[in-house]
Structures are given as structure tokens and as C-alpha cells.
Design an enzyme around this catalytic site. Structure first.
Site, PDB file in Angstrom:
ATOM      1  N   HIS A  94      69.290  31.439  45.189  1.00  0.00           N
ATOM      2  CA  HIS A  94      70.096  31.745  43.865  1.00  0.00           C
ATOM      3  C   HIS A  94      71.270  31.588  44.167  1.00  0.00           C
ATOM      4  O   HIS A  94      71.860  32.189  45.354  1.00  0.00           O
ATOM      5  CB  HIS A  94      69.581  33.156  43.304  1.00  0.00           C
ATOM      6  CG  HIS A  94      70.169  33.115  41.818  1.00  0.00           C
ATOM      7  ND1 HIS A  94      71.496  33.283  41.648  1.00  0.00           N
ATOM      8  CD2 HIS A  94      69.781  33.046  40.805  1.00  0.00           C
ATOM      9  CE1 HIS A  94      71.784  33.345  40.340  1.00  0.00           C
ATOM     10  NE2 HIS A  94      70.584  33.437  39.400  1.00  0.00           N
ATOM     11  N   GLU A 166      70.320  25.077  38.293  1.00  0.00           N
ATOM     12  CA  GLU A 166      71.335  26.172  37.745  1.00  0.00           C
ATOM     13  C   GLU A 166      72.742  25.864  37.695  1.00  0.00           C
ATOM     14  O   GLU A 166      73.325  26.387  39.059  1.00  0.00           O
ATOM     15  CB  GLU A 166      71.082  27.474  38.214  1.00  0.00           C
ATOM     16  CG  GLU A 166      69.729  28.234  37.775  1.00  0.00           C
ATOM     17  CD  GLU A 166      69.621  29.502  37.758  1.00  0.00           C
ATOM     18  OE1 GLU A 166      68.953  30.111  36.635  1.00  0.00           O
ATOM     19  OE2 GLU A 166      69.792  30.399  38.817  1.00  0.00           O
ATOM     20  N   GLY A 233      68.495  34.932  32.988  1.00  0.00           N
ATOM     21  CA  GLY A 233      68.931  36.016  33.235  1.00  0.00           C
ATOM     22  C   GLY A 233      69.252  36.982  32.249  1.00  0.00           C
ATOM     23  O   GLY A 233      67.975  37.633  31.682  1.00  0.00           O
ATOM     24  N   GLY A 234      70.330  37.125  31.653  1.00  0.00           N
ATOM     25  CA  GLY A 234      70.603  38.058  30.549  1.00  0.00           C
ATOM     26  C   GLY A 234      69.735  37.987  29.487  1.00  0.00           C
ATOM     27  O   GLY A 234      69.252  39.416  29.094  1.00  0.00           O
TER      28      GLY A 234
HETATM   29  P1  PGA Z   1      71.881  33.777  32.942  1.00  0.00           P
HETATM   30  O1  PGA Z   1      71.205  33.951  34.541  1.00  0.00           O
HETATM   31  O2  PGA Z   1      70.644  33.488  32.142  1.00  0.00           O
HETATM   32  O3  PGA Z   1      72.339  35.320  32.622  1.00  0.00           O
HETATM   33  O4  PGA Z   1      72.735  32.745  32.644  1.00  0.00           O
HETATM   34  C1  PGA Z   1      70.542  32.571  34.990  1.00  0.00           C
HETATM   35  C2  PGA Z   1      70.302  32.943  36.381  1.00  0.00           C
HETATM   36  O5  PGA Z   1      71.188  33.275  37.198  1.00  0.00           O
HETATM   37  O6  PGA Z   1      69.086  32.788  36.913  1.00  0.00           O
END
Ligand code: PGA
Length: 249
Positions: A94, A166, A233-234
């Protein structure tokens, strides 16, 4: 033909008690079983999460692992320990691990090969920074991360690997890549797998997009030919939102 795959990356959020509350809330909903459902929880919550998801189709992931089975590596968690709990996936490389914990492509490659050896499916994260996108070198950056990350990985294991694209500038920022940009990079990744392995492996591989994915944006993303899922994530920390992502159809 590729099964959609939605994975929630909780990052460093949720104590064990909060884990129990969140998973129980998720379980109140009917989830689309044609979609692979994954939660990637902190190490401390893995055992409890495993018990809570019993009898559901939710699969468990860790957010990291060491490549060795055991030994003098204070503070690390080994693939044997994860496999013993019943962890089926592991997020590897990540951008937060690359950025804050100095993980290089070489380290990430060791983890990928070790995960495969222990029957843990890696979710290999790749993606460019804003600076790299502005310089228009995002494809070179992503290609290097894939070539080096998958070094020594045999073709037979490729279909068990998920790649998550990402872009760093879209993570936790509220800025999502447009669905067309996401699709274009996912297509580039698929072509890279084709070059490295074969057309068949490339067609089987599942490629996710990640970066500020929300219930409002998921449908458009999932409609794209080369986007097979999302790493979230969020929005995965709110049961209702995570469920909406899984039930995007
Ligand atoms: P996010 O994070 O959806 O909060 O942008 C994604 C991730 O880092 O896997």
C-alpha cells in the site's frame, strides 16, 4: 467473467470492540454474493473478525505481513500466523507503507512471493504520485512497480493475485480519478500482465481501483471494462456505505 471484488481497507482504525460493532452492523444487511466481499482489518482485530464473519461470505484480509515464517523480527507478523487465523488476502505494498515505512519494490516482492507460498492471496497496490502524474510518467511508474513486485511469480499463481491501482493523490483526499482515467490505467496494467505472462492470465486477473471511492462513484467505476473492483478506505468504515459499495448493482 471476472468476479467483482470490493475490499474495505480499515487502515489503523477500530479497536476490537469497535470491530465487533462495525461487523455486526454490516451483517444486518443482505450482501450481493456475486461480489467478493473483503474486510482488511488491523492485526489486533483479525481473530475476532474471523469469528464474526463465520457463516457469511465476507473474507478476511490483513493489511501487511512479514515475508519470513518466524524469527527475530520484533514487532512483525508472519504469514504462518495469518494463515492460522484464516486470513485469505493480504494488502501488500500500500502507498502508505511505501511512503511512511520505507517499503521498496524489493521488500514488496518478497512479501508477494511469501504470501503465495502460504496460500494468502496478495492484493498488490500500485500507483503514482501527483508529481509523477503531472510529469505524465504514471504508466512507467506503475509498470516498474508491477514488474518488480511480481518478480519470480509463476504464471500459475497470477490468477490468485489482485492488483489495486491507487493513485496516491486520490487516497483519502476526496479527489477520485475519473472513471475513464481509472479504466485506462487498469487496461494498461492488464496489458502489462499480458506482456509478462499471457493473454489468458491477463484476462483472468482482477484489477481494482482505489482512492476516495464512495457509494456515489462506484457504479460508474464498475461499469468500466477493466475495473473489476475497488479497494476502499474511508467509506469502508461506515457500514451503510460499505454495504452500498458491495451492492453496487
Ligand atoms: P480512501 O483509501 O478510500 O480513503 O481514499 C483508499 C486506500 O488507501 O486503500
Amino acid at each position: 467473467m471476472r468476479k467483482p471484488i470490493i475490499a474495505g481497507n480499515w487502515k489503523m482504525n477500530n479497536t476490537v470492540s469497535e470491530t465487533i460493532i462495525l461487523i455486526n452492523k454490516i451483517k444486518e444487511y443482505d450482501l450481493d454474493n456475486n461480489v467478493e466481499q473483503i474486510i482488511s482489518v488491523p492485526f489486533t482485530s483479525l481473530s475476532e473478525a474471523k469469528k464474526l464473519i463465520e457463516g457469511t461470505n465476507i473474507k478476511l484480509a490483513s493489511q501487511n505481513m512479514h515475508w519470513e515464517e518466524k524469527g527475530a523480527f520484533t514487532g512483525e507478523i508472519s504469514p504462518l500466523m495469518l494463515a492460522d487465523i484464516g486470513v485469505e488476502y493480504c494488502i501488500i505494498g500500500h502507498s502508505e507503507r511505501r511512503q511512511y515505512f520505507g517499503e521498496t519494490d524489493e521488500i514488496i516482492n518478497k512479501k508477494i512471493n511469501s504470501a503465495i507460498k502460504h496460500n494468502i492471496n496478495p492484493i498488490l497496490c500500485v500507483g503514482e504520485s501527483l508529481d509523477e502524474r503531472e510529469k505524465n510518467i504514471q504508466e512507467d511508474v506503475v509498470k516498474k512497480q508491477i514488474v518488480q513486485g511480481l518478480k519470480d511469480v509463476e504464471e500459475k499463481d497470477i490468477e490468485n493475485i489482485v492488483i489495486a491501482y491507487e493513485p496516491i493523490w486520490a487516497i483519502g483526499t476526496g479527489k477520485t480519478a475519473s472513471s475513464d482515467d481509472a479504466n485506462q490505467m487498469c487496461k494498461f496494467i492488464r496489458n502489462t500482465i499480458k506482456e509478462l505472462y499471457s493473454n489468458e492470465s491477463a484476462e483472468k486477473m482482477r484489477i481494482q481501483y482505489g482512492g476516495s471511492v464512495k457509494p456515489e462513484t462506484i457504479k460508474d467505476l464498475m461499469d468500466k471494462e477493466n475495473v473489476d473492483g475497488a479497494l476502499v478506505g474511508g467509506a469502508s468504515l461506515v457500514a451503510e456505505d460499505f454495504v452500498k459499495l458491495i451492492n453496487f448493482k
